[in-house]
Write a protein that holds these residues in place. Sequence first.
Motif, PDB file in Angstrom:
ATOM      1  N   ALA A 298      -0.706 -12.966 -62.607  1.00  0.00           N
ATOM      2  CA  ALA A 298       0.104 -13.905 -63.387  1.00  0.00           C
ATOM      3  C   ALA A 298       1.568 -13.497 -63.370  1.00  0.00           C
ATOM      4  N   ALA A 299       1.840 -12.200 -63.479  1.00  0.00           N
ATOM      5  CA  ALA A 299       3.225 -11.723 -63.453  1.00  0.00           C
ATOM      6  C   ALA A 299       3.902 -12.097 -62.146  1.00  0.00           C
ATOM      7  N   LYS A 300       3.193 -11.894 -61.034  1.00  0.00           N
ATOM      8  CA  LYS A 300       3.738 -12.238 -59.724  1.00  0.00           C
ATOM      9  C   LYS A 300       3.955 -13.737 -59.606  1.00  0.00           C
ATOM     10  N   THR A 301       3.008 -14.535 -60.068  1.00  0.00           N
ATOM     11  CA  THR A 301       3.115 -15.986 -59.983  1.00  0.00           C
ATOM     12  C   THR A 301       4.271 -16.502 -60.825  1.00  0.00           C
ATOM     13  N   LEU A 302       4.412 -15.982 -62.042  1.00  0.00           N
ATOM     14  CA  LEU A 302       5.489 -16.413 -62.919  1.00  0.00           C
ATOM     15  C   LEU A 302       6.854 -16.055 -62.336  1.00  0.00           C
ATOM     16  N   GLN A 303       6.952 -14.871 -61.766  1.00  0.00           N
ATOM     17  CA  GLN A 303       8.213 -14.484 -61.134  1.00  0.00           C
ATOM     18  C   GLN A 303       8.546 -15.421 -59.978  1.00  0.00           C
ATOM     19  N   SER A 304       7.559 -15.723 -59.152  1.00  0.00           N
ATOM     20  CA  SER A 304       7.776 -16.606 -58.011  1.00  0.00           C
ATOM     21  C   SER A 304       8.184 -18.007 -58.450  1.00  0.00           C
ATOM     22  N   ASN A 318      -0.335  -2.024 -52.300  1.00  0.00           N
ATOM     23  CA  ASN A 318      -1.302  -1.601 -51.282  1.00  0.00           C
ATOM     24  C   ASN A 318      -2.474  -2.555 -51.139  1.00  0.00           C
ATOM     25  N   ALA A 319      -2.395  -3.732 -51.769  1.00  0.00           N
ATOM     26  CA  ALA A 319      -3.513  -4.669 -51.705  1.00  0.00           C
ATOM     27  C   ALA A 319      -2.993  -6.048 -51.363  1.00  0.00           C
ATOM     28  N   ALA A 320      -3.702  -6.720 -50.505  1.00  0.00           N
ATOM     29  CA  ALA A 320      -3.275  -8.044 -50.065  1.00  0.00           C
ATOM     30  C   ALA A 320      -3.369  -9.034 -51.206  1.00  0.00           C
ATOM     31  N   LEU A 321      -2.430  -9.961 -51.229  1.00  0.00           N
ATOM     32  CA  LEU A 321      -2.414 -11.002 -52.249  1.00  0.00           C
ATOM     33  C   LEU A 321      -2.041 -12.321 -51.596  1.00  0.00           C
ATOM     34  N   PRO A 322      -2.845 -13.358 -51.788  1.00  0.00           N
ATOM     35  CA  PRO A 322      -2.446 -14.663 -51.272  1.00  0.00           C
ATOM     36  C   PRO A 322      -1.154 -15.121 -51.934  1.00  0.00           C
ATOM     37  N   ASP A 323      -0.457 -16.011 -51.291  1.00  0.00           N
ATOM     38  CA  ASP A 323       0.740 -16.598 -51.873  1.00  0.00           C
ATOM     39  C   ASP A 323       0.382 -17.172 -53.237  1.00  0.00           C
ATOM     40  N   PRO A 324       1.036 -16.701 -54.335  1.00  0.00           N
ATOM     41  CA  PRO A 324       0.653 -17.173 -55.667  1.00  0.00           C
ATOM     42  C   PRO A 324       0.885 -18.659 -55.865  1.00  0.00           C
ATOM     43  N   ASN A 325       1.719 -19.274 -55.024  1.00  0.00           N
ATOM     44  CA  ASN A 325       1.956 -20.708 -55.141  1.00  0.00           C
ATOM     45  C   ASN A 325       1.087 -21.519 -54.189  1.00  0.00           C
ATOM     46  N   ASP A 457       8.138 -28.235 -61.686  1.00  0.00           N
ATOM     47  CA  ASP A 457       6.701 -28.467 -61.542  1.00  0.00           C
ATOM     48  C   ASP A 457       5.959 -27.155 -61.317  1.00  0.00           C
ATOM     49  N   ALA A 458       6.524 -26.294 -60.455  1.00  0.00           N
ATOM     50  CA  ALA A 458       5.888 -24.993 -60.189  1.00  0.00           C
ATOM     51  C   ALA A 458       5.872 -24.131 -61.447  1.00  0.00           C
ATOM     52  N   LEU A 459       6.959 -24.202 -62.224  1.00  0.00           N
ATOM     53  CA  LEU A 459       7.016 -23.420 -63.461  1.00  0.00           C
ATOM     54  C   LEU A 459       6.013 -23.952 -64.479  1.00  0.00           C
ATOM     55  N   HIS A 460       5.908 -25.281 -64.593  1.00  0.00           N
ATOM     56  CA  HIS A 460       4.887 -25.866 -65.469  1.00  0.00           C
ATOM     57  C   HIS A 460       3.504 -25.331 -65.116  1.00  0.00           C
ATOM     58  N   ALA A 461       3.184 -25.358 -63.829  1.00  0.00           N
ATOM     59  CA  ALA A 461       1.854 -24.943 -63.373  1.00  0.00           C
ATOM     60  C   ALA A 461       1.612 -23.467 -63.641  1.00  0.00           C
ATOM     61  N   THR A 464       1.344 -22.806 -67.541  1.00  0.00           N
ATOM     62  CA  THR A 464       0.084 -23.341 -68.079  1.00  0.00           C
ATOM     63  C   THR A 464      -1.085 -22.467 -67.660  1.00  0.00           C
ATOM     64  N   ALA A 465      -1.131 -22.066 -66.397  1.00  0.00           N
ATOM     65  CA  ALA A 465      -2.225 -21.226 -65.919  1.00  0.00           C
ATOM     66  C   ALA A 465      -2.229 -19.874 -66.613  1.00  0.00           C
ATOM     67  N   ALA A 466      -1.050 -19.303 -66.822  1.00  0.00           N
ATOM     68  CA  ALA A 466      -0.973 -18.016 -67.518  1.00  0.00           C
ATOM     69  C   ALA A 466      -1.419 -18.153 -68.964  1.00  0.00           C
TER      70      ALA A 466
END
Length: 613
Positions: A298-304, A318-325, A457-461, A464-466
């Motif tokens: 969530a922290a990564k997604t909110l920053q993005s 050290n761990a793979a993460l899909p694009d948060p968006n 729109d991205a910030l809304h999403a 809300t998800a967080a």
Amino acid sequence: MRRRDFLIGGAAATSWLLSSGALANRGKCAAVVIGVNKAGNLPKLSAAVSGARSVADWLKGAGFEVKLFVDESSPVKAAALFEAIDELVQRGTLDQLVVYFSGHGFLNAYAEYWMLSNAPQNPNEAVSLTESVVLAKETGIPSVVFISDACRSTPDSIGTSRVRGSLIFPNGDVSRNVRSEVDQFLAALPGSPALELPISQSAPAFEGIFTSCLLSAFQTPVSSLIKTVDGVRVITNRDLKSFLESEVVKQAERRSIKLQQKPDANIVSGDNTYLTPVADLGSLAGIPAPQWTINKFAAKTLQSAGAGPILNESLPTNAALPDPNDQCDPQDAFCIAIPSVGEFKRAQTRVVTANAAARRPSTTMSGHGEAELLVANTSFKQVEADGGVKAQILDPSRAVVLLRGKPAANVAVRFSDGSGTVVPAIRGFICSLAFDGIGVASVTYIRSRGPSDPNIDALHAAVTAAAQSGVFRIDGTRETAAQNARSFGDSIRVGKSADPTLGLYAAYAYSQADLIDQVRSVNDFMRSDLSIELFDVAMLSRERSGPALSEAKTVFPLFPMLSQGWNLLRVLQIQLPTALDEARNHLRPSLWTTFDPTGMDIVSTMVRQGNAG
């Protein structure tokens, strides 16, 4: 002289005691330790009392005055807990107070409740953690720490729909100059209701792993986490959070226990705040490298999305993460490894889809005196507005509200399954609702005129998800939180206009971080721009009490829009119309307030009759 009296006597003393080093040379510490194996007719737990006794012994050994409450020979009652805590608070001499619980618990509207011996039959014999935290901030004790090792179950599986619980902290005078730092360590994140387990699954799996890991942090400490504070070897609360995140998961895997909700900690204290010194010998092993958790994701997604670093999380490298968006398949390997991430992504998708639909060209908005309602994943069955305002369904997913010069109106919205809610129709806005099969999962207000903004729109999403995942908050010490709050505040303004959705979410985050001035700033800005106040924001600003809020003609809607707001009405001394007490018993487990058909009968009648405040 009592510490609280001394604090009130001078702002300089206040700033010293609440600084990051305030507890380095601490004095008196006390703890109230609670263990309940048997709550009412619920299955008996095997590790709650033994865990409580172990914690009591640990704290006594560190010099704490400990008041132990276990149900081995007599029931544990809310009144006894209140009396014990009240006596400790009234002394005015404590530097730290720890409240520990182990036993049955449940989550209701994103708030945790602890079940005592006579619950759920006696709805008062539970502890409302959220409300107790609010009151703990007003005790004047520099450090208050809640530790919860609750065996959480879904409310419907243990019959707790009418359980409101009790407050175990005194209702003292509110002072903005004297605020306690309240840290919370929870065995399970208060996140999406979809990830909670029925009691048939939760009770047999409860082994007190969280308590075991907590004790091991101090009894066999990890060398890399130990720091020296004024000559004392300690693990700070902030470092303890990191340890529990990894160790609880590791211990659960060793016992073949799958954790739906991972541990959570909300640490607002400074870098030198700790519970007890550690044992003399630390292990040579270090803790594993940070792995992705829902908090970190969530922290990564909110920053993005442009929210800034409001979640104070160390992100793994050290761990793979899909694009948060990237709205990837929530059944992919990453989402399966962390179930709450799948819920997070589904929440994002709902908001993005609903917002896109709301931005379709519309011929209904012929003037600024109108507002629209849009719903996704279900259809409108009925819409009714108050105050002589006309609301009309245009098609199954869209309705128009003719405000006739008014800035807003309350609209009772009933969906195809009979459930529903009440939302403000705001002049010049499209109110976009998304349904998730149980209740309202998101409400987004979009300007009916003007270009779309994909960043908003991205910030809304993301927000809300967080929020649905239970991790939207502003972390850090008071200074850090205030700085991050100012940064996030810029993102809730669209040009020179207020964004009602982001403003409401921000108010909750500011309130949880005890930044009431920022809550009031949001309320003032929205009132100036929209000519109305949202119930939740006005409530959290603490500028009204009693029935004054619900009776105010400028406040919309009738009650809290976010479900979690219902759990704050009592502690913030807000009185609603009597009929809403019964309607509250018909709330569905959703992020946004949603009533079942019976509850909608009650609130729809209130709207029709104009009892909208």
